[in-house]
Design an enzyme around this catalytic site. Sequence first.
Site, PDB file in Angstrom:
ATOM      1  N   HIS A  73      51.555   4.147  41.811  1.00 55.20           N
ATOM      2  CA  HIS A  73      51.603   2.697  41.985  1.00 55.20           C
ATOM      3  C   HIS A  73      51.825   2.276  43.426  1.00 55.20           C
ATOM      4  CE1 HIS A  73      51.221   1.901  37.784  1.00 55.20           C
ATOM      5  NE2 HIS A  73      52.336   2.509  37.458  1.00 55.20           N
TER       6      HIS A  73
ATOM      7  N   ARG B  62      55.116  11.357  43.209  1.00 56.18           N
ATOM      8  CA  ARG B  62      54.563  11.044  41.894  1.00 56.18           C
ATOM      9  C   ARG B  62      53.049  11.043  42.046  1.00 56.18           C
ATOM     10  NH1 ARG B  62      56.080   5.791  38.285  1.00 56.18           N
ATOM     11  NH2 ARG B  62      55.296   4.656  40.106  1.00 56.18           N
TER      12      ARG B  62
ATOM     13  N   GLU C  36      57.023   7.381  28.699  1.00 53.85           N
ATOM     14  CA  GLU C  36      56.948   5.940  28.950  1.00 53.85           C
ATOM     15  C   GLU C  36      56.376   5.158  27.772  1.00 53.85           C
ATOM     16  OE1 GLU C  36      55.728   5.320  33.307  1.00 53.85           O
ATOM     17  OE2 GLU C  36      54.655   7.158  32.758  1.00 53.85           O
TER      18      GLU C  36
ATOM     19  N   ASP D   9      58.141   0.877  32.797  1.00 53.47           N
ATOM     20  CA  ASP D   9      57.057   1.284  31.907  1.00 53.47           C
ATOM     21  C   ASP D   9      57.580   1.651  30.526  1.00 53.47           C
ATOM     22  OD1 ASP D   9      54.585   0.938  33.195  1.00 53.47           O
ATOM     23  OD2 ASP D   9      54.981   2.645  34.486  1.00 53.47           O
TER      24      ASP D   9
END
Length: 262
Positions: free
Chosen positions: A45, A70, A146, A172
């Site tokens: 993200h 990540r 998630e 999430d």
Amino acid sequence: MSKVLRLAIAEKRTVFGGWCALPCAFGAELLAAGGLDYVCVDQQHGLIDYAEVTPMFTAIERAGGIPVTRVPAATDWMIAKALDAGAQAVIVPMCETPAQAAAAVAACRYPPAGIRSYGPIRSALVRQARDTATLGDEPMCFVMIESRRGLDSLEAIVATPGLDGIYVGPADLALGLGLEPDLDKPEKEHADAVAAILEACRRHGRVAGIQCSGGASGRRYADQGFGFVTIAKDSALLQAGTRQELARARGDAANPAASGYT
């Protein structure tokens, strides 16, 4: 040789880290220089492409921190490239089944334990090693649960051989439970899900990690038993700091809404 995340976690109860969403090596260096144990470069993200990852890892190491990332998705080549660049841990998003967890682990390990191909272009340099035991066994593999489907498979996912831990993304996870996304969730369903993940990690000897809104939240989770706790995010710190100083300049520093952390 840089510090080793696996050893740092073994030596103390909790490691605290930061999170980079902005493609800026100096920003990553500033976070690490603040004394954090690790800094995670967010390729999912965050606004960060692979070409920006290596200089960010270098800056983190130079400031005494441990580089973590990540990855954008649970894809074996993305995981391998992150490890070859020098990441000491990968956080793999959206794990819903034990098969997906096993695939993430396999992508981190060299044969016969996994499927990772050999080409440690930078990791060999920073680890001062070329053997597959050091380069393949030291990096840590975390997966993120998630969704409801992931929670339904929690026990089997956590029991995956070779998996190091679960990383909780509260926002999430909230979406997966039909709640509004946020880091500090008061709803019982969300708190119960986080507690279930922590307890499953305890039962199976895994590290429980979590994303937090700040130091106070991080302290609470550390006291509960989380061992890998992210307490600071570059973009959020910029927003919060700006709001705080603007509130002071305008004379409304007592207004909590003026200095929120998002």
